[in-house]
Design an enzyme around this catalytic site. Structure first.
Site, PDB file in Angstrom:
ATOM      1  N   GLN A   1      41.367 -25.553  -1.001  1.00 34.87           N
ATOM      2  CA  GLN A   1      41.842 -24.909  -2.221  1.00 34.87           C
ATOM      3  C   GLN A   1      42.996 -25.706  -2.834  1.00 34.87           C
ATOM      4  O   GLN A   1      43.974 -26.015  -2.156  1.00 34.87           O
ATOM      5  CB  GLN A   1      42.282 -23.464  -1.909  1.00 34.87           C
ATOM      6  CG  GLN A   1      42.687 -22.658  -3.121  1.00 34.87           C
ATOM      7  CD  GLN A   1      41.540 -22.383  -4.088  1.00 34.87           C
ATOM      8  OE1 GLN A   1      40.413 -22.095  -3.699  1.00 34.87           O
ATOM      9  NE2 GLN A   1      41.821 -22.495  -5.381  1.00 34.87           N
TER      10      GLN A   1
ATOM     11  N   ASP B   1      32.545 -28.347  -3.383  1.00 30.45           N
ATOM     12  CA  ASP B   1      33.270 -28.248  -4.660  1.00 30.45           C
ATOM     13  C   ASP B   1      32.837 -29.360  -5.617  1.00 30.45           C
ATOM     14  O   ASP B   1      33.158 -29.320  -6.801  1.00 30.45           O
ATOM     15  CB  ASP B   1      34.789 -28.373  -4.420  1.00 30.45           C
ATOM     16  CG  ASP B   1      35.508 -27.033  -4.517  1.00 30.45           C
ATOM     17  OD1 ASP B   1      34.934 -26.092  -5.101  1.00 30.45           O
ATOM     18  OD2 ASP B   1      36.637 -26.929  -4.014  1.00 30.45           O
TER      19      ASP B   1
ATOM     20  N   LYS C   1      36.312 -15.823  -2.861  1.00 25.61           N
ATOM     21  CA  LYS C   1      35.237 -16.731  -2.443  1.00 25.61           C
ATOM     22  C   LYS C   1      34.672 -16.293  -1.088  1.00 25.61           C
ATOM     23  O   LYS C   1      33.454 -16.305  -0.877  1.00 25.61           O
ATOM     24  CB  LYS C   1      35.778 -18.169  -2.351  1.00 25.61           C
ATOM     25  CG  LYS C   1      36.044 -18.795  -3.719  1.00 25.61           C
ATOM     26  CD  LYS C   1      36.789 -20.112  -3.627  1.00 25.61           C
ATOM     27  CE  LYS C   1      37.177 -20.600  -5.018  1.00 25.61           C
ATOM     28  NZ  LYS C   1      37.972 -21.835  -5.015  1.00 25.61           N
TER      29      LYS C   1
END
Ligand code: NAP
Length: 291
Positions: free
Chosen positions: A96, A119, A52
């Site tokens: 994460q 997200d 990412k």
């Protein structure tokens, strides 16, 4: 049969993003800035996070990587989240998952400023998505919608069967496919482990979104001719011929199903790269809002 090439499509989208970032910078605008929080050293998470960050750097974003100890307390993690919430230079950030067992994932997600939740996991953003309001969409379902769009796949009035109802993939994908919007306007069935007669339901599907996590779960005898397949599954299976010692396998038995499908995503190279590019799109969107 058309191969829905997520690798190529995501490359095109990344190029478009890089052009926009360059133009923003030339006009003296803000450079989009993504922060990533990683707690601990989970192998798969480290790989995802590195990928990412690399994606961000390639399109010209600024990045901040907060690598925190496995033993950090929930309270300390929430303090780090709050610092990112109040840092005006950070356009968006992700925590994460999964987090270590002593930390409550949901509590951490709830603490993220919805305006920086790139997200798209915060309940406020999921609610906006369900109401068809502009918001950050969760990366994997968003990537699938972009893939359908880029390949001009008709979804209106089609029977779409989503297998799997996780909060990050199956459930939001089912909402997006049922929205009064393209891609969407499908008649959606959301299947899960308690579904009865799944094979019969799958044989009636025009579009199948498979998000189960069981390799080769859907086979050719379970699908009809001309079906569109989006295979989200990525299970690591042992492969001694690979340097890593494993390869990724989808939920759909590709060799057989691709002979009947009109369009199908490969694994790898289908939904995965589209998921990665969605995070970039959300971060750019957040930076644009601040202009
Ligand atoms: P998850 O949270 O484990 O959810 C799996 C879903 O499958 C659950 O809803 C479960 O039903 C359902 N299921 C399990 N067995 C079933 C059966 N026999 N029949 C019908 N449904 C069944 O998984 P996830 O996080 O959504 O991930 C799914 C897969 O996608 C995994 O392989 C994951 O690695 C992959 N993934 C890929 C990407 C990407 O970018 N390519 C992104 C995210 C995830 P219940 O709810 O009833 O338990």
């Amino acid at each position: 049969m058309i191969l829905l090439d997520g690798k190529q499509t995501s490359k095109e989208i990344r190029e478009e993003i890089a052009i926009e970032v360059k133009s923003l910078k030339e006009k003296g605008g803000k450079t989009p800035h993504l922060a990533v929080i990683l707690v601990g050293n989970n192998g798969a998470s480290v790989t995802y996070v590195n990928a990412k960050i690399k994606d961000c750097e390639e399109v010209g974003f600024n990045t901040t990587f907060l690598k925190l100890s496995e033993t950090i307390s929930e309270k300390e993690l929430l303090q780090e989240v709050e610092k990112l919430n109040t840092n005006p230079d950070i356009d968006g950030y992700i925590v994460q998952l999964p987090l270590p067992k002593h930390i409550n994932d949901q509590k951490v997600i709830m603490a993220i400023d919805p305006e920086k939740d790139v997200d798209g996991f915060h309940p406020q953003n999921l609610g906006k998505m369900a109401l068809n309001l502009p918001t950050f969409l969760p990366a994997t379902p968003m990537g699938m919608m972009d893939l359908l769009d880029r390949y001009n796949i008709e979804t209106g009035g089609k029977h779409c069967v989503v297998v799997g109802r996780s909060h990050i993939v199956g459930l939001p994908a089912s909402i997006l496919m049922g929205r009064n919007h393209y891609p969407g306007n499908a008649t959606v069935t959301l299947a899960h482990s308690r579904t009865i007669n799944l094979e019969e339901i799958l044989r009636d599907a025009d579009i199948i979104i498979a998000a189960v996590g069981k390799p080769d779960f859907i086979t050719a005898d379970m699908v009809k001719e001309g079906v569109v397949i989006l295979d989200v599954g990525t299970t690591r299976v042992v492969d001694k011929t690979k340097k890593s010692g494993y390869r990724l396998k989808g939920d759909v038995e590709f060799a057989g199903v691709s002979k009947k499908a009109s369009c199908i995503t490969p694994v790898p190279g289908g939904v995965g790269p589209m998921t990665r590019v969605s995070l970039l799109k959300n971060t750019l969107r957040s930076a644009r809002v601040k202009l």
